[in-house]
Design a protein around this motif. Structure first.
Motif, PDB file in Angstrom:
ATOM      1  N   ARG A 122       3.555 -37.392 -11.244  1.00  0.00           N
ATOM      2  CA  ARG A 122       3.653 -38.084 -12.527  1.00  0.00           C
ATOM      3  C   ARG A 122       2.277 -38.303 -13.184  1.00  0.00           C
ATOM      4  NH1 ARG A 122       8.103 -41.602 -14.298  1.00  0.00           N
ATOM      5  NH2 ARG A 122       9.985 -41.077 -13.130  1.00  0.00           N
ATOM      6  N   LEU A 123       1.231 -37.778 -12.607  1.00  0.00           N
ATOM      7  CA  LEU A 123      -0.110 -38.029 -13.108  1.00  0.00           C
ATOM      8  C   LEU A 123      -0.702 -36.777 -13.755  1.00  0.00           C
ATOM      9  CD1 LEU A 123      -1.498 -40.178 -10.165  1.00  0.00           C
ATOM     10  CD2 LEU A 123      -0.546 -40.985 -12.334  1.00  0.00           C
ATOM     11  N   TRP A 124      -1.305 -36.972 -14.926  1.00  0.00           N
ATOM     12  CA  TRP A 124      -2.008 -35.924 -15.647  1.00  0.00           C
ATOM     13  C   TRP A 124      -3.442 -36.395 -15.870  1.00  0.00           C
ATOM     14  CZ3 TRP A 124       0.391 -31.421 -17.959  1.00  0.00           C
ATOM     15  CH2 TRP A 124       1.760 -31.322 -17.688  1.00  0.00           C
ATOM     16  N   VAL A 125      -4.330 -35.462 -16.102  1.00  0.00           N
ATOM     17  CA  VAL A 125      -5.747 -35.797 -16.280  1.00  0.00           C
ATOM     18  C   VAL A 125      -6.300 -35.033 -17.478  1.00  0.00           C
ATOM     19  CG1 VAL A 125      -8.048 -35.502 -15.278  1.00  0.00           C
ATOM     20  CG2 VAL A 125      -6.187 -36.377 -13.866  1.00  0.00           C
ATOM     21  N   SER A 126      -7.169 -35.709 -18.241  1.00  0.00           N
ATOM     22  CA  SER A 126      -7.915 -35.029 -19.303  1.00  0.00           C
ATOM     23  C   SER A 126      -9.390 -35.006 -18.930  1.00  0.00           C
ATOM     24  CB  SER A 126      -7.723 -35.741 -20.645  1.00  0.00           C
ATOM     25  OG  SER A 126      -8.354 -37.016 -20.618  1.00  0.00           O
ATOM     26  N   VAL A 127     -10.089 -33.923 -19.316  1.00  0.00           N
ATOM     27  CA  VAL A 127     -11.539 -33.832 -19.127  1.00  0.00           C
ATOM     28  C   VAL A 127     -12.153 -33.296 -20.406  1.00  0.00           C
ATOM     29  CG1 VAL A 127     -11.362 -33.453 -16.630  1.00  0.00           C
ATOM     30  CG2 VAL A 127     -11.409 -31.493 -18.170  1.00  0.00           C
ATOM     31  N   TYR A 128     -13.441 -33.523 -20.560  1.00  0.00           N
ATOM     32  CA  TYR A 128     -14.163 -33.001 -21.730  1.00  0.00           C
ATOM     33  C   TYR A 128     -14.157 -31.473 -21.676  1.00  0.00           C
ATOM     34  CZ  TYR A 128     -18.024 -32.230 -25.020  1.00  0.00           C
ATOM     35  OH  TYR A 128     -18.805 -31.805 -26.064  1.00  0.00           O
ATOM     36  N   GLU A 129     -13.956 -30.863 -22.823  1.00  0.00           N
ATOM     37  CA  GLU A 129     -13.761 -29.415 -22.894  1.00  0.00           C
ATOM     38  C   GLU A 129     -14.940 -28.605 -22.355  1.00  0.00           C
ATOM     39  OE1 GLU A 129     -12.943 -28.817 -26.971  1.00  0.00           O
ATOM     40  OE2 GLU A 129     -14.896 -29.512 -27.685  1.00  0.00           O
ATOM     41  N   GLU A 130     -16.123 -29.195 -22.278  1.00  0.00           N
ATOM     42  CA  GLU A 130     -17.279 -28.466 -21.746  1.00  0.00           C
ATOM     43  C   GLU A 130     -17.618 -28.875 -20.312  1.00  0.00           C
ATOM     44  OE1 GLU A 130     -20.623 -28.769 -24.361  1.00  0.00           O
ATOM     45  OE2 GLU A 130     -19.452 -28.349 -26.163  1.00  0.00           O
ATOM     46  N   ASP A 131     -16.811 -29.774 -19.738  1.00  0.00           N
ATOM     47  CA  ASP A 131     -17.112 -30.286 -18.395  1.00  0.00           C
ATOM     48  C   ASP A 131     -16.339 -29.486 -17.341  1.00  0.00           C
ATOM     49  OD1 ASP A 131     -17.934 -31.721 -16.238  1.00  0.00           O
ATOM     50  OD2 ASP A 131     -17.173 -33.657 -16.926  1.00  0.00           O
ATOM     51  N   GLU A 132     -16.836 -28.284 -17.059  1.00  0.00           N
ATOM     52  CA  GLU A 132     -16.189 -27.422 -16.062  1.00  0.00           C
ATOM     53  C   GLU A 132     -16.242 -28.049 -14.666  1.00  0.00           C
ATOM     54  OE1 GLU A 132     -14.578 -24.703 -16.549  1.00  0.00           O
ATOM     55  OE2 GLU A 132     -15.068 -24.173 -18.622  1.00  0.00           O
ATOM     56  N   GLU A 133     -17.321 -28.796 -14.406  1.00  0.00           N
ATOM     57  CA  GLU A 133     -17.473 -29.414 -13.089  1.00  0.00           C
ATOM     58  C   GLU A 133     -16.327 -30.382 -12.815  1.00  0.00           C
ATOM     59  OE1 GLU A 133     -20.675 -32.150 -10.548  1.00  0.00           O
ATOM     60  OE2 GLU A 133     -20.951 -31.839 -12.711  1.00  0.00           O
ATOM     61  N   ALA A 134     -16.021 -31.265 -13.776  1.00  0.00           N
ATOM     62  CA  ALA A 134     -14.926 -32.213 -13.588  1.00  0.00           C
ATOM     63  C   ALA A 134     -13.595 -31.492 -13.489  1.00  0.00           C
ATOM     64  CB  ALA A 134     -14.905 -33.222 -14.732  1.00  0.00           C
ATOM     65  N   PHE A 135     -13.415 -30.450 -14.297  1.00  0.00           N
ATOM     66  CA  PHE A 135     -12.184 -29.656 -14.265  1.00  0.00           C
ATOM     67  C   PHE A 135     -11.946 -29.111 -12.857  1.00  0.00           C
ATOM     68  CE2 PHE A 135      -9.849 -25.641 -14.772  1.00  0.00           C
ATOM     69  CZ  PHE A 135      -8.764 -26.060 -15.544  1.00  0.00           C
ATOM     70  N   ASP A 136     -12.987 -28.584 -12.240  1.00  0.00           N
ATOM     71  CA  ASP A 136     -12.865 -28.022 -10.891  1.00  0.00           C
ATOM     72  C   ASP A 136     -12.665 -29.112  -9.845  1.00  0.00           C
ATOM     73  OD1 ASP A 136     -13.198 -25.498 -11.963  1.00  0.00           O
ATOM     74  OD2 ASP A 136     -15.362 -25.421 -11.557  1.00  0.00           O
ATOM     75  N   LEU A 137     -13.369 -30.243 -10.012  1.00  0.00           N
ATOM     76  CA  LEU A 137     -13.285 -31.310  -9.017  1.00  0.00           C
ATOM     77  C   LEU A 137     -11.876 -31.901  -8.925  1.00  0.00           C
ATOM     78  CD1 LEU A 137     -16.677 -33.202  -9.458  1.00  0.00           C
ATOM     79  CD2 LEU A 137     -15.836 -32.108  -7.361  1.00  0.00           C
ATOM     80  N   TRP A 138     -11.195 -32.063 -10.069  1.00  0.00           N
ATOM     81  CA  TRP A 138      -9.844 -32.608 -10.033  1.00  0.00           C
ATOM     82  C   TRP A 138      -8.906 -31.713  -9.223  1.00  0.00           C
ATOM     83  CZ3 TRP A 138      -8.441 -37.301 -10.611  1.00  0.00           C
ATOM     84  CH2 TRP A 138      -9.119 -38.157 -11.476  1.00  0.00           C
ATOM     85  N   GLN A 139      -9.137 -30.415  -9.276  1.00  0.00           N
ATOM     86  CA  GLN A 139      -8.314 -29.496  -8.492  1.00  0.00           C
ATOM     87  C   GLN A 139      -8.726 -29.528  -7.016  1.00  0.00           C
ATOM     88  OE1 GLN A 139      -7.774 -25.592 -10.676  1.00  0.00           O
ATOM     89  NE2 GLN A 139      -9.173 -26.616 -12.096  1.00  0.00           N
ATOM     90  N   GLU A 140     -10.046 -29.581  -6.777  1.00  0.00           N
ATOM     91  CA  GLU A 140     -10.549 -29.541  -5.406  1.00  0.00           C
ATOM     92  C   GLU A 140     -10.296 -30.849  -4.662  1.00  0.00           C
ATOM     93  OE1 GLU A 140     -14.891 -29.511  -3.157  1.00  0.00           O
ATOM     94  OE2 GLU A 140     -14.742 -28.681  -5.194  1.00  0.00           O
ATOM     95  N   VAL A 141     -10.618 -31.979  -5.309  1.00  0.00           N
ATOM     96  CA  VAL A 141     -10.545 -33.280  -4.639  1.00  0.00           C
ATOM     97  C   VAL A 141      -9.126 -33.846  -4.651  1.00  0.00           C
ATOM     98  CG1 VAL A 141     -11.355 -35.669  -4.683  1.00  0.00           C
ATOM     99  CG2 VAL A 141     -12.959 -33.810  -5.137  1.00  0.00           C
ATOM    100  N   ALA A 142      -8.448 -33.728  -5.803  1.00  0.00           N
ATOM    101  CA  ALA A 142      -7.128 -34.343  -5.944  1.00  0.00           C
ATOM    102  C   ALA A 142      -5.988 -33.356  -5.721  1.00  0.00           C
ATOM    103  CB  ALA A 142      -7.000 -34.974  -7.330  1.00  0.00           C
ATOM    104  N   GLY A 143      -6.313 -32.078  -5.733  1.00  0.00           N
ATOM    105  CA  GLY A 143      -5.271 -31.086  -5.533  1.00  0.00           C
ATOM    106  C   GLY A 143      -4.376 -30.888  -6.740  1.00  0.00           C
TER     107      GLY A 143
END
Length: 871
Positions: A122-143
């Motif tokens: 039930r959880l979604w996440v938004s990240v800044y469009e230029e923040d590739e690091e955060a985009f990858d971390l949400w997949q790596e850390v949170a799955g």
């Protein structure tokens, strides 16, 4: 589904979680911020802005807080949406150059899915469009799958503190109320489906005056989780107002109105919600020192109060009701914010006073507003809107709000024009400027203060202010501020409150309740009881002589008190503040410990000795250097010019002071200390009475002692012995009660022996003993262990109060030999109930705050014992 948690539990779990991650818990900052660029604390990070800007040392590398906030920029949405508030709590975790994105993202995910048990799907996440690091971390850390991590623009996902300075991308966690709608065509701004619950700001950049970004040498984390929003999700209610953070206040409004919130119409529900929201904001603002007024924070508070009053009337609540609403709010939030409990009386008094003032004109104003609305087709004229404000105290925003409910507009430019014309007329009439705007008073002639030698005088009214705005005249019923050319009224200063009294004239009577000084001008605040007051009229100014005598006695007694303290305790005593009122005096001074009874008696005796010696005071104006050369003491917090007024009690005290005093110490009559307490580290406070106030104090004490004597059926002088005897009897009775409770608990425990389970070579007993007190619980555990022998392992729990859990573990030698330690064991189990504890390896106690978790704790204890002893 996640576990239903109270708002208090959510707050505490958040803070405890980050404490376990080595964050330092700090209390909420005041709603009145240090930052001069904002009126109120509007965000959880605001108190730390100087730290982020590099202007203040960090309080710790990692910090967590629950910060109270107030925003009114979208006040029109309060009550009309599920989530808008004026007052809200922001839970935050902060890193000042310590951890960064990986930890912030990992802990946020652990918190919401592990601690708060929100389903990951039930959880979604938004990240800044230029923040590739955060985009990858949400997949790596949170799955999270890539489809549930949305890249968005700077308008929603880039944080900045201003045009220059620290800034950076942010990432937000959203809760999905309708996952059944699928993952196609997702819009995270869709309030009907998604709710933003947690915002993580990655402060990694610095922007210079040219707009160029550079990496910060020390990167920071700033997060915010909305308490009310998380409560809505975890409590499964359709909006924030129906959570236990707000709804008890609405329940009180239901009781007062006779309406049922759930059966009410849409507009009535909005009124309920506005009252619930604004009550929370108002009590916190008053507790943090904000007073209703016409500018800045004071205007915000006044506007909130008046909206509450109006919406109360719309629900049919008659008369004053704000103190009752505030009482509920204080009780609801006082545990998390103790200053509400400390300020309870101030809060109730301030709200009642402001409500009373508004109610006096509201009914007439509402009637007139209805007439105006009835004859208006598209808009209310600026002239009518100004008249409602000028005569009936209706703020423009309130008129606009009522008009909008009828589909009408207000001609705001015409209103502003009428307001400016009024100001210009007042400027011409009084030859001055608007005092409330903080403008220069250079054009206004100095008020001639006559109060040192006169208690009455003729005077001319130079300016009339109503609701903070200059007007030409005001009539009976209005509360006004008046500037006179001359006055006998002492304005508040030097710790002494202002005089009270009257202004009178032909068919005119104004009761003066407060007097203040603004630069060289003295403002008289009062209520017109009869007639009309206008600029240019002559009045007779008369102070209340009895009140003046009381304040004079207390002021001179304050000087004597300081001299006595220096004589008894030493010259190192320094004044830290004072209050000189009609009914008492208060004196704060630097001293590291409480005064002994002997020291209190010495001080009191010295002051009364000097009073009896009938010292004639000398009151003289002289150059400040000459005064200092004579050894005159300066009062705390006062500012002095080149010439000062010196009050000299010959041989006793000499001080710089602008207040009013007795001519001879004998006029004071008597001095009596009422209390001596500590108010801060190294600061003590004495409260005392002098003059006529002593008689009132003694009369009250005499009444109380006589009532006690009658109740105890003894002579007054025998009360101490009677109280001592009753106290002794009470202690004996309590011991007997405790013994009976222990015996009862032991008996109840005895009945549980048959439930002991064989685990390996040992016998284990885990049980709930209801509401048994901690000591009795401990006795029961010891008794059971003695019955089970060296192979016994006993864990007992109880809930002796609504917010209290007690746990005890008692282990025999064989259990300890298996590696069990009662102290460590019970401490771990207690964490489940929001507590902790410990003790010896064979016997230990612990406590908790969540009785609803007791069964879980005992189940865990049983499981742990089976696992440890069965091996």
């Amino acid at each position: 589904m996640p576990t239903v948690l109270s708002g208090n539990a959510i707050r505490e779990k958040f803070l405890q979680f980050f404490e376990s991650k080595q964050h330092r818990r700090l209390p909420s900052a005041s709603l009145v911020p240090d930052d001069p660029t904002v009126l109120l604390t509007i965000a959880g990070m605001l108190p730390f802005k100087p730290v982020f800007m590099g202007k203040r040392e960090r309080p710790a590398p990692r910090v967590t807080t629950s910060q109270k906030c107030v925003r009114t920029n979208d006040i029109e949405n309060v009550g009309r949406t599920a989530r808008h508030h004026t007052f809200f709590e922001m839970l935050g975790n902060f890193s000042f150059g310590d951890y960064f994105k990986r930890e912030a993202i990992g802990w946020a995910w652990e918190l919401v899915t592990g601690v708060f048990e929100l389903p990951p799907e039930r959880l979604w996440v938004s990240v800044y469009e230029e923040d590739e690091e955060a985009f990858d971390l949400w997949q790596e850390v949170a799955g999270l799958p890539p489809v549930r991590v949305r890249m968005m623009g700077a308008d929603s996902n880039f944080w900045e503190s201003g045009p220059t300075g620290p800034c950076g991308p942010c990432s937000e966690i959203y809760y999905d109320f309708h996952p059944e709608r699928g993952e196609g065509e997702i819009d995270l701004d869709d309030d009907s489906r998604f709710l933003e619950i947690y915002n993580l700001v990655f402060m990694q950049l610095n922007r210079d005056s040219e707009g160029t970004f550079s990496e910060l040498p020390r990167k920071n984390i700033d997060t915010g989780l909305g308490l009310e929003r998380m409560a809505q999700v975890l409590q499964g209610v359709p909006n924030n107002y129906e959570t236990d953070l707000v709804f008890p206040i609405i329940r009180k409004a239901e009781a007062l109105s006779g309406l049922d919130y759930f059966k009410a119409g849409d507009e009535q529900k909005i009124s309920f919600k506005i009252i619930g929201d604004h009550t929370r904001a108002a009590v916190h603002l008053v507790a943090d020192g904000v007073l209703p007024g016409n500018l800045g924070r004071g205007y915000i508070l006044r506007r909130l109060i008046r909206r509450m009053v109006r919406h109360g009337r719309m629900l049919g609540i008659a008369g004053s009701f704000l103190p009752q609403m505030a009482t509920v709010a204080v009780e609801l939030m006082g545990g998390a914010y103790p200053n509400l409990l400390e300020s309870r009386e101030v809060i109730l008094t301030r709200l009642a006073s402001e409500e009373s003032q508004f109610l006096q004109t509201l009914e007439t104003g509402e009637r007139l507003l209805d007439e105006i609305l009835g004859r208006s087709e598209k808009r209310i004229s600026g002239v009518d809107a100004f008249m409602l404000y000028d005569t009936y105290g209706f703020p423009l925003e309130l008129t606009m709000e009522v008009a909008a409910e009828r589909g009408l507009e207000v001609d705001v430019p015409a209103y502003e024009e009428a307001m400016e014309k009024q100001r210009e007329r007042a400027r011409r009439a009084a030859k001055t400027v608007d005092l409330t705007q903080g403008a220069s008073l250079a054009d206004l002639e100095r008020t001639d203060f006559l109060g040192y030698r006169n208690v009455a005088s003729e005077a001319v009214v130079k300016l009339v202010l109503f609701e903070g705005e200059p007007i030409e005249r005001a009539s009976a019923g209005a509360s006004v501020q008046l500037v006179l050319d001359r006055t006998p009224f002492y304005p508040e200063g030097g710790g002494q409150i202002g005089d009270r009294g009257y202004l009178s004239g032909p068919d005119l009577l104004v009761r003066i309740e407060d007097v203040q000084k603004r630069d060289t001008v003295i403002l008289h605040t009062g209520r017109i009881e009869r007639g009309t007051v206008a600029t240019g009229v002559s009045v007779q100014a008369q102070i209340d002589l009895a009140d003046r005598r009381r304040s004079q006695a207390h002021h001179t007694a304050t000087h004597l008190l300081q001299a006595a303290l220096k004589k008894v305790l030493g010259e190192s005593v320094q004044q830290q503040g004072s209050l000189v009122a009609f009914d008492r005096l208060r004196f704060d001074f630097s001293w590291p410990k409480a005064l002994s009874q002997a020291e209190i008696q010495q001080v009191e005796d010295l002051v009364n000795t000097w009073i009896a010696e009938a010292h004639t005071l000398s009151q003289e104006v002289m150059p400040i250097d000459q005064a200092k050369a004579r050894g005159a003491l300066a009062f705390f917090g006062e500012k002095y010019g080149s010439e000062v007024r010196v009050i000299d009690v010959p041989g006793v005290s000499i001080e710089l002071c602008g207040g009013t005093h007795v001519r001879n110490t004998a006029e004071i009559g008597l001095f009596k200390m009422v209390s001596e307490t500590g108010i801060a580290s190294g600061v003590r406070r004495i409260e005392a009475v002098a003059g006529p106030a002593v008689l009132e104090y003694l009369r009250l004490r005499d009444t109380v002692t006589r009532q006690l004597a009658d109740e105890f059926k003894v002579q007054v002088e025998q009360i101490p012995q009677r109280v001592a005897a009753l106290t002794s009897d009470l202690k004996q009775a309590q011991k007997q009660i405790d013994a009976l409770k222990a015996a009862l608990a032991t008996a109840r425990a005895e009945a549980l022996l048959g439930q002991a389970k064989a685990t390996g070579s040992l016998r284990v007993l885990v049980a709930d003993l209801g509401d048994t007190e901690p000591e009795a619980l401990k006795s029961a555990a010891e008794h059971l262990l003695a019955k089970l022998g060296e192979g016994g392992a006993v864990v007992l729990g109880s809930a002796p109060a609504a917010d209290k859990v007690s746990l005890v573990a008692a282990f025999g030698k064989n259990a300890i030999a298996k590696g069990l330690n009662a102290g460590k064991f019970v401490g771990e189990v207690a964490k489940i109930t929001g507590g902790g504890g410990g003790g010896r390896p064979n016997l230990a106690q612990a406590g908790g705050k969540q009785p609803e978790k007791l069964k879980d704790a005992l189940d865990e204890a049983s499981s742990k014992l089976s696992g440890a002893l069965g091996a």
